[in-house]
Design a protein around this motif. Structure first.
Motif, short mmCIF file in Angstrom:
data_model
loop_
_atom_site.label_atom_id
_atom_site.label_comp_id
_atom_site.label_asym_id
_atom_site.label_seq_id
_atom_site.Cartn_x
_atom_site.Cartn_y
_atom_site.Cartn_z
N ALA A 74 0.85 -1.18 0.00
CA ALA A 74 0.00 0.00 0.00
C ALA A 74 0.89 1.24 0.00
CB ALA A 74 -0.92 0.00 1.22
N TYR A 75 0.58 2.17 -0.88
CA TYR A 75 1.29 3.43 -0.87
C TYR A 75 0.35 4.53 -1.34
CZ TYR A 75 2.52 2.81 -5.94
OH TYR A 75 2.52 2.62 -7.30
N GLN A 76 0.81 5.75 -1.34
CA GLN A 76 -0.04 6.86 -1.72
C GLN A 76 0.75 7.85 -2.55
OE1 GLN A 76 -1.01 8.29 2.23
NE2 GLN A 76 0.53 9.91 2.11
N ALA A 77 0.02 8.64 -3.34
CA ALA A 77 0.65 9.68 -4.15
C ALA A 77 -0.09 10.99 -3.91
CB ALA A 77 0.60 9.30 -5.63
N ARG A 91 -5.14 13.04 -1.14
CA ARG A 91 -4.12 12.04 -1.46
C ARG A 91 -4.78 10.88 -2.20
NH1 ARG A 91 -0.71 12.53 4.23
NH2 ARG A 91 0.65 14.18 3.47
N TYR A 92 -3.95 10.13 -2.92
CA TYR A 92 -4.45 9.06 -3.77
C TYR A 92 -3.86 7.73 -3.33
CZ TYR A 92 -6.12 12.88 -6.63
OH TYR A 92 -6.77 14.02 -7.07
N PRO A 93 -4.64 6.94 -2.57
CA PRO A 93 -4.15 5.63 -2.12
C PRO A 93 -4.01 4.66 -3.29
CG PRO A 93 -6.00 6.40 -0.78
CD PRO A 93 -5.94 7.27 -1.99
N LEU A 94 -2.95 3.84 -3.22
CA LEU A 94 -2.64 2.90 -4.28
C LEU A 94 -2.26 1.55 -3.67
CD1 LEU A 94 -0.20 5.30 -6.18
CD2 LEU A 94 -2.59 4.88 -6.81
N LEU A 95 -2.53 0.48 -4.41
CA LEU A 95 -2.06 -0.85 -4.06
C LEU A 95 -1.22 -1.39 -5.21
CD1 LEU A 95 -5.27 -2.46 -2.48
CD2 LEU A 95 -3.30 -1.47 -1.29
N TYR A 96 -0.08 -1.99 -4.86
CA TYR A 96 0.82 -2.53 -5.87
C TYR A 96 0.96 -4.03 -5.66
CZ TYR A 96 5.11 -3.19 -8.60
OH TYR A 96 6.05 -3.61 -9.51
N ALA A 97 0.63 -4.82 -6.69
CA ALA A 97 0.73 -6.28 -6.61
C ALA A 97 0.92 -6.84 -8.02
CB ALA A 97 -0.52 -6.88 -5.99
N ASP A 98 1.79 -7.81 -8.14
CA ASP A 98 2.04 -8.47 -9.43
C ASP A 98 2.40 -7.47 -10.53
OD1 ASP A 98 1.49 -11.00 -8.35
OD2 ASP A 98 -0.66 -10.74 -8.69
N LYS A 100 1.31 -4.51 -10.95
CA LYS A 100 0.20 -3.64 -11.34
C LYS A 100 -0.19 -2.72 -10.20
CE LYS A 100 -1.72 -7.10 -14.52
NZ LYS A 100 -2.91 -7.93 -14.85
N VAL A 101 -0.67 -1.53 -10.57
CA VAL A 101 -1.11 -0.54 -9.59
C VAL A 101 -2.63 -0.43 -9.64
CG1 VAL A 101 -1.02 1.89 -8.91
CG2 VAL A 101 1.03 0.77 -9.81
N THR A 102 -3.25 -0.50 -8.47
CA THR A 102 -4.69 -0.32 -8.34
C THR A 102 -4.97 0.94 -7.55
OG1 THR A 102 -5.12 -2.71 -8.36
CG2 THR A 102 -6.85 -1.31 -7.45
N LYS A 103 -5.78 1.83 -8.12
CA LYS A 103 -6.17 3.04 -7.41
C LYS A 103 -7.35 2.74 -6.49
CE LYS A 103 -4.64 6.12 -11.13
NZ LYS A 103 -5.04 7.19 -12.09
N VAL A 104 -7.29 3.24 -5.28
CA VAL A 104 -8.35 3.04 -4.29
C VAL A 104 -9.06 4.37 -4.08
CG1 VAL A 104 -8.91 2.31 -1.95
CG2 VAL A 104 -7.01 1.22 -3.17
N PRO A 105 -10.23 4.56 -4.67
CA PRO A 105 -10.94 5.84 -4.52
C PRO A 105 -11.51 5.97 -3.11
CG PRO A 105 -12.29 4.29 -5.74
CD PRO A 105 -10.96 3.62 -5.54
N MET A 106 -11.18 7.08 -2.45
CA MET A 106 -11.67 7.34 -1.10
C MET A 106 -12.17 8.78 -1.04
SD MET A 106 -8.78 5.43 1.28
CE MET A 106 -9.84 5.33 2.73
N PRO A 107 -13.18 9.04 -0.23
CA PRO A 107 -13.72 10.40 -0.14
C PRO A 107 -12.86 11.31 0.73
CG PRO A 107 -14.84 8.97 1.41
CD PRO A 107 -13.90 8.09 0.63
N GLY A 108 -13.17 12.60 0.72
CA GLY A 108 -12.61 13.53 1.69
C GLY A 108 -11.17 13.92 1.44
N GLU A 109 -10.42 14.05 2.55
CA GLU A 109 -9.02 14.44 2.54
C GLU A 109 -8.20 13.44 3.35
OE1 GLU A 109 -8.30 18.78 3.22
OE2 GLU A 109 -10.40 18.75 3.84
N TRP A 110 -6.85 13.59 3.27
CA TRP A 110 -5.92 12.78 4.06
C TRP A 110 -6.18 11.28 3.89
CZ3 TRP A 110 -1.98 15.55 5.86
CH2 TRP A 110 -2.18 16.90 6.13
N GLN A 111 -6.48 10.87 2.70
CA GLN A 111 -6.82 9.47 2.43
C GLN A 111 -5.58 8.58 2.52
OE1 GLN A 111 -7.33 12.12 0.41
NE2 GLN A 111 -9.36 12.09 -0.54
N GLU A 112 -5.77 7.37 3.06
CA GLU A 112 -4.67 6.40 3.09
C GLU A 112 -5.21 4.99 3.27
OE1 GLU A 112 -1.94 6.54 6.33
OE2 GLU A 112 -3.50 6.25 7.84
N ILE A 113 -4.48 4.02 2.74
CA ILE A 113 -4.63 2.63 3.13
C ILE A 113 -3.49 2.34 4.09
CG2 ILE A 113 -4.57 0.22 2.39
CD1 ILE A 113 -7.13 1.62 1.63
#
Length: 368
Positions: A74-77, A91-98, A100-113
């Motif tokens: 899990a990372y963010q940009a 912020r834009y939470p991301l997941l990286y696996a195999d 590939k990057v998957t974007k995780v849409p979250m509401p509001g501000e200060w978003q993170e996984i």
């Protein structure tokens, strides 16, 4: 995972040349602890650095979590700065696996996984209308965890999530409750607190259900004390390292992996704040890692990762021996610092964040 903020300090004298080729670098047995490493050749590894993908139009990526097997990161940009100090912090939470990057849409501000397991299930947070709210990302869908304002910090392979909940507005109970959301449900379960405590937070959960975190005591509400909850509902304070009085310590456990726990400890006379506990032996010891509130993580064999104290260099510590990890920049050019945030169960992959001159980059170190 803690958030990293730019800070300047005097660069130390270079002790080794680190090769950087494009986005890849390797290192082995470098720095002031090299002579100690020569006495422990089995611990010596060569680690190659790789920058994780940065989506177009975004900058300043940072690792926020990794599954214990290292298969999902899990990372963010961040978007480029507008220069407006009152602008929303999106912020834009991301997941990286195999690969590939998957974007995780979250509401509001200060978003993170904040944490993720090998199935790609993530525990995260976002501030919505100035209220911190916990979420779970599962099967491509974001779901709010119930209980009101709070944070989700850790997840295990089963999908159990831990964190904390604030009291409801206007509530007669001011307690901040350590909380677990069991796999398959969004309903919170408040963890029991000892009678001497007035609040707490759960920060990580092992696959066997043990939960670590911190509590505040009635007679010392400003300082956190390290605590473990067992699956049967019992719990206890974690021990202090030799020479440290619990009453003087502010302690924040961050990771549990097997019988090892890691975190940070602030107390009089302590310099490097990184601490690790061996639950099987009931012991605690300070490491040579840590800076401010940066993460100190641990593997199931007790290998700790973080930043080498008083340097800008990410590192891992096996036993009493520290090994430096390569950065994007030479140490003399690094005016901020790098940090290793997580280590895989087999020790072959470390994930973290490295300063790249203008921004941080989420990176991995593959060690052989």
């Amino acid at each position: 995972m803690s958030r990293m903020k730019p800070r300047r300090f005097k660069a130390r004298k270079a002790i080794t040349a680190t090769a950087v080729v494009a986005a890849v670098a390797t290192t082995a047995l470098t720095g002031p602890f090299a002579s100690a490493a020569e006495n422990d050749p089995e611990a010596a590894q060569t680690c190659a650095l790789q920058i994780l993908p940065i989506p177009e139009g975004l900058v300043s990526t940072k690792v926020t979590g990794m599954s214990r097997d290292g298969s999902v990161i899990a990372y963010q940009a961040d978007p480029p700065s507008t220069g407006d100090p009152d602008a929303a912090v999106v912020r834009y939470p991301l997941l990286y696996a195999d690969g590939k990057v998957t974007k995780v849409p979250m509401p509001g501000e200060w978003q993170e996984i904040a944490d993720v397991n090998s199935k790609g299930v993530g525990a995260g947070n976002a501030s919505v209308n100035d209220a911190p709210l916990p979420y779970v990302w599962r099967d491509g869908k974001l779901t709010r965890l119930l209980g009101g304002r709070g944070w989700a910090y850790g997840i295990n392979e089963t999908g159990d999530i831990v964190g904390k909940l604030w009291p409801a507005p206007g509530s007669d109970d001011p307690t901040v409750h350590p909380t677990v959301w069991r796999s398959g449900t969004t309903n919170p379960v408040k963890l029991p607190l000892p009678k001497t405590a007035n609040g707490g937070s759960a920060t990580a959960i092992a696959n066997d259900g043990r939960i670590i975190g911190e509590i505040t005591l009635n007679n010392d509400p400003g300082e956190a004390k390290p605590y473990i909850w067992y699956p049967d509902g019992t719990g206890k304070l974690l021990p202090m390292p030799e020479g440290v009085d619990l009453a003087d310590a502010d302690v924040h456990p961050m990771e549990i992996n097997g019988d090892w726990v890691s975190g940070i400890l602030f107390a009089p006379g302590i310099e490097a704040p990184g601490i690790r506990w061996n639950l099987a032996k009931g012991t605690a010891e300070m490491t040579k890692l840590g800076r401010d509130w940066e993460t100190v993580a641990v593997g199931p064999d007790g290998t700790a990762v973080g930043v080498l104290y008083n340097t800008p260099i990410a590192a891992y510590q096996t036993g009493g021996t520290v090994f430096e990890l390569p950065g994007v920049l030479d140490p003399d050019a690094n005016i901020n610092w790098d940090n290793a945030e997580a280590i895989s169960a087999d020790g072959s992959l470390i994930a973290g964040t490295a300063w790249a001159g203008n921004d941080w980059n989420a990176v991995t170190w593959t060690c052989k």
